[in-house]
Design a protein around this motif. Sequence first.
Motif, mmCIF file in Angstrom:
data_model
loop_
_atom_site.group_PDB
_atom_site.id
_atom_site.type_symbol
_atom_site.label_atom_id
_atom_site.label_comp_id
_atom_site.label_asym_id
_atom_site.label_seq_id
_atom_site.Cartn_x
_atom_site.Cartn_y
_atom_site.Cartn_z
ATOM 1 N N ALA A 136 0.388 -1.327 0.088
ATOM 2 C CA ALA A 136 0.184 -0.081 0.033
ATOM 3 C C ALA A 136 0.586 1.106 -0.172
ATOM 4 C CB ALA A 136 -0.892 -0.366 1.431
ATOM 5 N N LEU A 137 1.814 1.471 0.928
ATOM 6 C CA LEU A 137 2.910 2.557 0.722
ATOM 7 C C LEU A 137 3.861 2.486 -0.989
ATOM 8 C CD1 LEU A 137 4.446 2.025 4.244
ATOM 9 C CD2 LEU A 137 2.986 3.892 3.620
ATOM 10 N N LEU A 138 3.424 1.223 -0.816
ATOM 11 C CA LEU A 138 4.212 1.204 -2.369
ATOM 12 C C LEU A 138 3.524 2.212 -3.439
ATOM 13 C CD1 LEU A 138 7.263 0.774 -4.257
ATOM 14 C CD2 LEU A 138 5.706 -1.531 -4.326
ATOM 15 N N GLN A 139 2.426 1.675 -3.256
ATOM 16 C CA GLN A 139 1.969 2.588 -4.214
ATOM 17 C C GLN A 139 1.770 4.278 -4.237
ATOM 18 O OE1 GLN A 139 -2.609 1.218 -5.231
ATOM 19 N NE2 GLN A 139 -2.046 -0.693 -2.793
ATOM 20 N N ILE A 140 1.586 4.220 -2.835
ATOM 21 C CA ILE A 140 1.804 6.219 -2.768
ATOM 22 C C ILE A 140 3.220 6.338 -3.136
ATOM 23 C CG2 ILE A 140 1.512 7.650 -1.118
ATOM 24 C CD1 ILE A 140 -0.203 6.188 0.487
ATOM 25 N N PHE A 141 4.205 5.240 -3.305
ATOM 26 C CA PHE A 141 5.674 6.427 -3.052
ATOM 27 C C PHE A 141 5.721 6.610 -5.199
ATOM 28 C CE2 PHE A 141 9.611 5.358 -5.230
ATOM 29 C CZ PHE A 141 10.012 5.461 -5.325
ATOM 30 N N VAL A 142 4.348 4.821 -5.759
ATOM 31 C CA VAL A 142 4.894 5.060 -7.319
ATOM 32 C C VAL A 142 3.550 6.270 -7.751
ATOM 33 C CG1 VAL A 142 3.963 3.946 -9.652
ATOM 34 C CG2 VAL A 142 4.912 2.132 -7.257
ATOM 35 N N MET A 144 3.260 9.524 -6.804
ATOM 36 C CA MET A 144 4.225 10.241 -6.299
ATOM 37 C C MET A 144 5.271 10.848 -7.054
ATOM 38 S SD MET A 144 4.114 10.942 -2.032
ATOM 39 C CE MET A 144 5.522 12.038 -2.282
ATOM 40 N N THR A 145 6.025 9.481 -7.670
ATOM 41 C CA THR A 145 7.223 9.161 -8.476
ATOM 42 C C THR A 145 6.337 9.867 -10.112
ATOM 43 O OG1 THR A 145 7.921 7.738 -6.785
ATOM 44 C CG2 THR A 145 8.972 8.360 -8.876
ATOM 45 N N SER A 146 5.656 9.690 -10.006
ATOM 46 C CA SER A 146 4.919 9.653 -11.334
ATOM 47 C C SER A 146 4.696 11.591 -11.766
ATOM 48 C CB SER A 146 3.889 9.165 -12.054
ATOM 49 O OG SER A 146 2.446 9.288 -11.002
ATOM 50 N N LEU A 147 4.013 11.460 -10.452
ATOM 51 C CA LEU A 147 3.735 13.223 -10.295
ATOM 52 C C LEU A 147 5.074 14.311 -10.554
ATOM 53 C CD1 LEU A 147 0.958 13.913 -7.978
ATOM 54 C CD2 LEU A 147 0.865 13.424 -10.152
ATOM 55 N N GLU A 148 6.742 13.593 -9.483
ATOM 56 C CA GLU A 148 7.605 14.347 -9.703
ATOM 57 C C GLU A 148 8.348 14.105 -11.623
ATOM 58 O OE1 GLU A 148 9.544 15.958 -7.003
ATOM 59 O OE2 GLU A 148 7.372 16.498 -6.890
ATOM 60 N N VAL A 149 7.890 12.808 -12.410
ATOM 61 C CA VAL A 149 8.407 12.561 -13.249
ATOM 62 C C VAL A 149 7.775 14.117 -13.936
ATOM 63 C CG1 VAL A 149 9.272 11.363 -15.332
ATOM 64 C CG2 VAL A 149 9.041 10.631 -12.841
ATOM 65 N N ARG A 150 6.574 13.570 -14.212
ATOM 66 C CA ARG A 150 5.972 15.027 -15.151
ATOM 67 C C ARG A 150 6.330 16.187 -15.086
ATOM 68 N NH1 ARG A 150 1.041 14.654 -18.122
ATOM 69 N NH2 ARG A 150 -0.217 17.063 -18.151
ATOM 70 N N ARG A 151 6.383 16.283 -13.175
ATOM 71 C CA ARG A 151 6.398 18.051 -12.748
ATOM 72 C C ARG A 151 7.912 18.014 -13.596
ATOM 73 N NH1 ARG A 151 9.259 20.838 -8.355
ATOM 74 N NH2 ARG A 151 9.398 19.066 -7.725
ATOM 75 N N ILE A 152 8.830 17.632 -13.805
ATOM 76 C CA ILE A 152 10.628 17.814 -14.050
ATOM 77 C C ILE A 152 10.362 18.196 -15.538
ATOM 78 C CG2 ILE A 152 12.716 17.161 -13.309
ATOM 79 C CD1 ILE A 152 12.729 15.551 -11.239
ATOM 80 N N LYS A 153 9.966 17.063 -16.354
ATOM 81 C CA LYS A 153 9.508 17.190 -17.706
ATOM 82 C C LYS A 153 8.639 18.164 -18.377
ATOM 83 C CE LYS A 153 7.383 14.437 -21.282
ATOM 84 N NZ LYS A 153 7.010 15.722 -21.476
ATOM 85 N N ILE A 154 7.721 19.158 -17.713
ATOM 86 C CA ILE A 154 7.188 20.507 -18.064
ATOM 87 C C ILE A 154 8.103 21.325 -17.762
ATOM 88 C CG2 ILE A 154 5.605 21.453 -17.011
ATOM 89 C CD1 ILE A 154 3.770 19.266 -17.120
ATOM 90 N N ILE A 155 9.187 21.064 -16.778
ATOM 91 C CA ILE A 155 9.962 22.163 -16.431
ATOM 92 C C ILE A 155 11.053 22.376 -17.340
ATOM 93 C CG2 ILE A 155 11.859 23.383 -14.312
ATOM 94 C CD1 ILE A 155 9.960 22.290 -12.575
ATOM 95 N N ASN A 156 11.314 21.511 -17.507
ATOM 96 C CA ASN A 156 12.481 21.083 -18.864
ATOM 97 C C ASN A 156 12.416 21.672 -20.024
ATOM 98 O OD1 ASN A 156 15.037 20.629 -17.072
ATOM 99 N ND2 ASN A 156 14.022 18.320 -17.215
ATOM 100 N N GLU A 157 10.714 21.429 -19.730
ATOM 101 C CA GLU A 157 10.066 21.985 -21.625
ATOM 102 C C GLU A 157 9.551 22.904 -21.823
ATOM 103 O OE1 GLU A 157 8.199 17.798 -22.741
ATOM 104 O OE2 GLU A 157 6.863 19.074 -22.107
#
Length: 245
Positions: A136-142, A144-157
Motif C-alpha cells: 500500500a505504501l509502495l502504491q503511494i510512492f509510485v 508521487m514519483t510519477s507526478l514528480e517525473v511529470r513536473r520535472i519534464k514540464i519544467i525542462n520543456e
Amino acid sequence: KKAPVKKAAPVPTGGPSPSAAAWAAAGPSIALPFATAPATLDGSMLGDVGFDPFGFSTVPVGPWFTGVGGERMGELGNLAWYREAELVHGRIAQLAALGFVWPGIFGTLPGNDWSGVDAYSNTNPIEAFSQVPGFALLQIFVFMTSLEVRRIKIINEEGASYQPGDLRWGQGEGRWNPFKLDYTPEEYAEKQLQELKHCRLAMVGVFGLWAQAVASGEGVADQLGNAFVAPEYASKAGYFLPEGI
C-alpha cells in the motif's frame, strides 16, 4: 634547482553580497509589521506579503533545473523556485491534513486475509503508517514519483516561461480540464491566491495535527469527539467547578 613558482594572490571582488544588498534595501513587511522584508520581495509576485524573516529569497538555491532562470535557477530576484517548492509542499500538506481526519470521520478501508483484517483499522495516522502493508505504501510512492517525473519534464520543456506549480491541469488549450473550468484572468488569479493561502494554512495545520497525534496517541476525530462529551459532573450543581471540589 628552480625556485618554486608563487601562486598569484586572489583578486578581491569587493562589494556587498547579494543577500546583504537585498537587506540593505529592505522595506516594510505586510505580514510582520514589526519587521522588514528584503528587497527581493517587492510585492510583484502573487501572494507576496513580505514574509521572509530568514532571508531565503535573497540566496541563490543552485543550478538544479537549468531550464528555469538561466544558468542558475534561483538567481537573486527570481522567486520561481521558491514558489514552486511552496506550492508542492502545500499541496502535499493539504492531502496529509485530509488523511489525518478522514479515517476517523468516514471510516477506514476494509482489510482482508492477504493484507490483514485490521491492516487499515487504525485511525491514528502515525501508528497506521507502520501497520498498513508495504504494498500500500509502495502504491503511494509510485504515484508521487510519477507526478514528480511529470513536473520535472514540464519544467525542462517550458524553461523560463514555466509557471510554478503548473502540471498542465485545468483551463487552457491542450490541458486536462475534466471540470470544464473557464475563469476570467481576474478570477484565475483569485483562484491561484486561494490555493496559495490554503497551502500555507495546511502546512501549519498538518504540523499541529502531527504533533498532537504523537503526543496523545489518538486520532484527530477521537480527540474532537471527546470535546463534545459532557463530563459526569456537568449535571450537578456547580458543574463549572473542577471535579472533586
